[in-house]
Enzyme design. Structure first.
Site, short mmCIF file in Angstrom:
data_model
loop_
_atom_site.label_atom_id
_atom_site.label_comp_id
_atom_site.label_asym_id
_atom_site.label_seq_id
_atom_site.Cartn_x
_atom_site.Cartn_y
_atom_site.Cartn_z
N CYS A 253 -9.67 -5.06 -9.89
CA CYS A 253 -9.13 -3.81 -9.37
C CYS A 253 -7.74 -3.95 -8.76
CB CYS A 253 -10.10 -3.18 -8.36
SG CYS A 253 -10.44 -4.24 -6.95
N HIS B 217 0.82 -1.21 0.00
CA HIS B 217 0.00 0.00 0.00
C HIS B 217 0.86 1.26 0.00
CE1 HIS B 217 -3.14 -2.93 0.97
NE2 HIS B 217 -3.85 -2.12 0.22
N ARG C 261 -10.71 3.12 -1.83
CA ARG C 261 -10.19 2.43 -0.63
C ARG C 261 -10.48 3.30 0.59
NH1 ARG C 261 -5.72 0.86 -4.45
NH2 ARG C 261 -5.36 -1.38 -4.21
N ARG D 59 3.00 -9.61 0.14
CA ARG D 59 3.17 -8.58 -0.89
C ARG D 59 4.10 -7.45 -0.46
NH1 ARG D 59 -3.08 -6.26 -0.93
NH2 ARG D 59 -2.26 -4.31 -1.75
N ARG E 262 -15.41 0.84 -1.25
CA ARG E 262 -15.11 -0.38 -0.51
C ARG E 262 -15.14 -0.05 0.98
NH1 ARG E 262 -9.45 -3.31 -1.32
NH2 ARG E 262 -8.67 -1.64 -0.01
N ASN F 68 -4.16 -8.19 -6.00
CA ASN F 68 -3.03 -7.93 -5.09
C ASN F 68 -3.01 -8.94 -3.96
OD1 ASN F 68 -2.73 -5.73 -6.70
ND2 ASN F 68 -3.58 -4.27 -5.24
C1 PEP Z 1 -6.43 -6.19 -4.01
O1 PEP Z 1 -6.19 -6.91 -3.04
O2 PEP Z 1 -6.21 -6.51 -5.18
C2 PEP Z 1 -7.00 -4.84 -3.81
C3 PEP Z 1 -7.37 -4.10 -4.83
O3 PEP Z 1 -7.10 -4.39 -2.53
P1 PEP Z 1 -5.87 -3.80 -1.72
O4 PEP Z 1 -4.73 -3.58 -2.67
O5 PEP Z 1 -6.32 -2.52 -1.11
O6 PEP Z 1 -5.59 -4.86 -0.71
MG MG Z 2 -6.94 -6.41 -1.10
#
Ligand code: PEP
Ligand code: MG
Length: 580
Positions: free
Chosen positions: A506, A192, A299, A469, A336, A458
């Protein structure tokens, strides 16, 4: 001159003076003070002590009424610590001797005393340690809330922040100031922090172990987020290269904005919707500039991250959602619900301590476990829905039961709004993120409960490939094109298609032009992505032939590794006939 190789996770090139940040896990930053500022800082400490004492007395009074004298007396220990000369003297000495901000002095003193407590083998002292921890937390909260609190904006000139790690909230605060670049030891491309750096257009190079100890303060540093390198003390030639990169980027930006007027349609006439992922409200302007057809992911946890340590109130929620709905109108907006937990503010806002937070109380799990926090958001959302068609999306869903539980809770909130006569709109579309393998593989059941789904690659990649990640050591295994991911996406697209439920994607995978083309070949018709990446993806879609790519996609799905899929895609794009 010295060049360090890392991972470019936010593009662009920056040049500035190094500021190596010492940062605590709770977001406290060490700010060096001028000798003349020390007395004022000590006064600031005692002002916070006084305010904290007053607040504690009020809390104690309320607790006494609610639970009685005996239980309320737990606050006496806290109040006593706030008059403890030894503790306060220690903090004051640290401010004076080390010439640091009061927050850092409180944090370090708490940490140091905590370490001493740990070495004492006496269980009754444990409680005393917890009191001390609570008191340092109260004090920090109070210091951070004072009008004249310190932050990085005090650092003069254009600054490159060198840090071990940056939380998303630190990246927001720093990135909005005079910081021109980031270089950090940890992190990966879909962290993030990387997403925020890209949103704020601040170049970021991650995965630079030991960088904090290698760079002396104020060294001129160039951060090249395109190449993933950090250059210490760049030569005249490198600096000239930096200036021409900045000029080229300016030109590219205006060329990219020009694509916003063009339709997003493939050469064989397939129309694709490109929507925006938004974390910060300044991105709305970019979404419009690059021609986003709505917001596919807001978000909302960033509202919390920006307000920390306070929580946003109902009116703040309302104002933000209303602004999103009004400025994006007539396009759709998907909000979301807060996806806190995991690494996002779990400790600061929610005071949770989990051994494995990414597999713990996050997303929908957390919101249902903390209805008092979720309630405020939902009231804001239903009130905002008066100003445009609202879609609500739930994060981290793993079971059908969670969706049903949400609907019941949302029904209760709507009843409550009706009862207290608050104007609101009861109509909303409900969707879920598909970002956990269990959700992907039961998508055929989930789609029966909702109006739309959005694939969050993600997290899907993180959970499917067992790759954190944020962890630079395993980032080579973070493979969006891994056949397991493609097969899960295939399953979700089929399930949504069969149920005639809208499906979008997304995750950051959709920002990669080659991957986006493959997804379109697989049948995806809507992608939500960082607004700045819209021009590249649109250009790629306008060059592609979807029918041709559908054949390549079918072949990709039968392959056994990401490398083989990549090879197929490269070959297919080389064979593609040139644009007419
Ligand atoms: C994802 O997990 O792909 C997503 C879009 O949410 P975030 O990146 O905020 O976890
Ligand atoms: Mg996510």
């Amino acid at each position: 001159m010295e060049e360090l190789k890392g991972l470019g996770v936010s593009p662009g090139v920056a040049l500035g003076a190094a500021v190596c940040m010492e940062m605590a896990e709770d977001g406290v930053i060490r700010i060096p003070l001028e000798p003349g500022a020390v007395d004022a800082e000590v006064r600031r400490l005692y002002e916070a002590v006084e305010t904290t004492r007053e607040e504690l007395a009020v809390t104690r009074g309320k607790a006494r009424q609610a639970v009685g004298e005996e239980l309320a007396s737990v606050f006496d220990a806290h109040a006593l610590l706030l008059t403890d000369r030894a503790l306060l003297g220690r903090i004051e000495r640290r401010i004076r001797d080390k010439k640091v901000n009061a927050e850092w002095a409180v944090h370090k003193t708490g940490e140091e005393l905590g370490e001493r407590f740990e070495t004492i083998d006496a269980p009754h002292l444990r409680e005393r340690f917890e009191d001390l921890r609570d008191v340092t937390r109260y004090l920090l909260r109070c210091l951070q809330g004072l009008d004249h609190h310190h932050d990085i904006s005090e650092v003069e000139g254009e600054v490159v922040i060198i840090a071990h790690d940056l939380t998303p909230s630190q990246a927001v605060r720093l990135g909005r100031g005079r910081v021109v670049g980031f270089a950090v030891e940890t992190g990966g491309p879909t962290s993030h922090t990387a997403i925020i750096a890209r949103a704020l257009d601040v170049p970021l190079v991650a995965g630079l172990p030991g960088v904090v100890s290698r760079v002396p303060q104020q060294t001129p540093v160039m951060v090249d987020g395109d190449l993933g390198v950090v250059v210490l003390d760049p030569s005249g030639e490198r600096i000239a290269g930096y200036h021409s990169a900045v000029r080229r980027r300016g030109q590219r930006d205006s060329d990219r904005a020009a694509t916003s007027a063009l339709p997003c349609e493939s050469r064989d006439g397939v129309k694709i919707s490109l929507l925006a992922n938004i974390e910060l409200l300044e991105e709305i302007a970019q979404a419009r500039r690059y021609g986003a057809e709505g917001v596919g992911l807001y978000r909302s946890e960033f509202l919390y991250i920006e307000r920390t340590p306070e929580l946003p109130d109902e009116d703040e929620h309302l104002a933000v959602y209303r602004r999103l709905l009004e400025t994006m109108s007539p396009h759709p907006v998907i909000v979301r619900t807060l996806d806190l937990g995991g690494r996002k503010l779990a400790r600061e806002v929610l005071h949770t301590e989990e051994d494995n937070p990414v597999l713990g109380l996050r997303g929908i799990r957390l919101t249902m476990a903390r209805p008092e926090i979720f309630r405020v958001q939902l009231r804001g959302l239903f009130r905002a829905a008066l100003h445009g068609p609202l879609s609500i999306m739930l994060p981290m869903v793993t079971t059908v039961a969670e969706i049903r539980e949400f609907r019941t809770f949302a029904g209760e909130i709507l009843d409550e709004l009706r009862r207290d006569g608050t104007a609101c709109c009861e109509d909303y579309r409900l969707g879920v993120m598909i970002e956990v393998p269990s959700a992907a593989l039961t998508a055929d059941s989930l789609v029966k409960e909702v109006d739309f789904v959005s694939i969050g690659t993600n997290d899907l990649i993180q959970y499917a490939l067992a790759v954190d990640r944020n962890n630079e050591h395993v980032s080579y295994l973070y493979q969006p094109l891994h056949p397991s991911i493609l097969r899960m996406i295939r399953f979700v697209l089929d399930a949504a298609g069969e149920a005639e439920v809208d499906v979008s994607l997304c995750g950051e995978m959709g920002s990669d032009a080659a991957a986006a083309a493959l997804l379109v070949g697989m049948g995806l018709r809507s992608i939500s992505l960082s607004p700045r990446m819209i021009p590249e993806v649109k250009t790629r879609i306008r060059q592609m032939n979807v029918a041709q790519m559908a054949r390549v996609a079918a072949e990709c799905l039968s392959r056994g590794s990401a490398e083989e899929v990549e090879e197929l895609l490269t070959r297919a794009s080389e064979l593609e006939s040139p644009v007419d």
